[in-house]
Enzyme design. Structure first.
Site: not given
Length: 335
Positions: A55, A265, A268, A289, A295
């Site tokens: 970080g 979606c 799909c 997606c 997808c």
């Protein structure tokens, strides 16, 4: 010929001989992977330091690249520094492999490093991405390099980088908590759409790049290495494997991912992926997606889980992961 000219000729000949002796498979006229070896060593050293201090923002000397700063120069420098001849490279831009930016970065790596490229996340060793973490689970053998436009989350609350560096040194993040509180007062919930502030290893407050909230839980205790690179700001930071990454939130106002109630979606039928709203030619708005590669796989196999390529079952990878607990551990409903 003067002594200076003679020395220059000898130096030139020795340099040319050294270059000729290199067995480079890159594009003629360029060093392997475009960058010079000194630059790649510096980037790799910065990445190692960033891994040692999860970080923490590590400065490095960002080099000019064949595209404008702010368009992924940090990610490209990091990816090219980490790539080796036997690696396979994938580039994602806002969830798509076929955008102009993704295609050009992929072509640069192909031409200068002659690495294999792919659009299948499960085949890639190094993945460079802009503003998304793939839907499929990443493994311990993979490195995800994220392009970062703004490195410091505290810049939302104070424009002074010097003051913000002191806050990071003292772990003084009171101003960010006040910002979140004001957000709740104004909107009734924390409505930060992207760049959601996260605490890494219970020590450093980190900007996870402009990924959606949907992707933030994937950073926590992941198997793979995340490297965040900003070329314009010349900073690199990292989240090593199995590191705690916790989004800031209040006990009564918990962190929630984006919700897509009763939406799926269009291509799909997925309901456990990050969806984006698109407008068709006739003006109708539908959902699809965002991760186009996954997808396409779901179109062939609608029941394909996100951890289909992993040996372990029930991998906790983001909201609504198949074969696992679909309850969002961060407080959302998983959808």
């Amino acid at each position: 010929m003067t002594d200076i000219d003679a020395d220059a000729a000898v130096d030139t000949e020795s340099v040319d001989a050294a270059l000729d002796s290199l067995d480079s498979e890159g594009l003629d006229g360029y060093n392997y992977a475009y960058l010079d070896e000194h630059t790649k060593r510096e980037v790799r050293r910065s990445v190692l330091k960033a891994i040692a201090l999860p970080g923490h923002q590590v400065p490095y000397a960002s080099r000019p690249m064949p595209l404008a700063r702010g368009w992924g120069t940090g990610g490209i420098q990091t990816s090219l520094s980490l790539l080796g001849p036997d690696d396979t490279f994938k580039v994602v831009d806002q969830g798509s492999d076929e955008s102009v930016n993704a295609a050009n970065i992929r072509r640069l790596a192909e031409n200068t490093a002659e690495v294999e490229t792919t659009t299948d996340i499960t085949d890639a060793d190094v993945i460079q991405t802009r503003h998304r973490i793939p839907e499929e689970v990443l493994t311990e053998d993979q490195i995800l390099v994220l392009q970062v436009p703004i490195t410091d989350p505290l810049r939302k609350v104070d424009s002074s980088d010097a003051a913000n560096r002191r806050r990071h040194a003292h772990r003084n993040y009171g101003k960010m908590w006040v910002h979140l509180y004001e957000n709740v007062v104004e909107w009734g919930e924390i409505n930060i759409a992207s760049r959601y502030p996260t605490m890494v290893g219970d020590r450093y407050l980190m900007d996870p790049s402009p990924i959606p909230r949907w992707d933030v839980p994937k950073l926590d205790d992941a198997d793979n290495l995340f490297v965040f690179a900003a070329g314009r700001e010349a900073r690199i930071y990292a989240v090593p494997p199995h590191t705690s990454v916790e989004p800031l939130a209040f006990e009564d106002k918990e962190f929630q991912v984006e919700r897509f109630p009763e939406q799926a979606c269009r291509a799909c039928g997925s309901t456990d992926t990050y969806l984006t709203e698109v407008e068709t030619d006739d003006g109708t708005r539908v959902y699809a997606c965002n991760d186009t590669s996954f997808c396409l796989k779901r179109q062939e196999d609608p029941d394909l889980p996100k951890d289909h390529h992993c040996d372990a079952d029930g991998v906790d990878w983001g909201p609504g992961t198949p074969n696992g607990d679909t309850t969002d551990k961060t407080g959302g409903d998983g959808q």
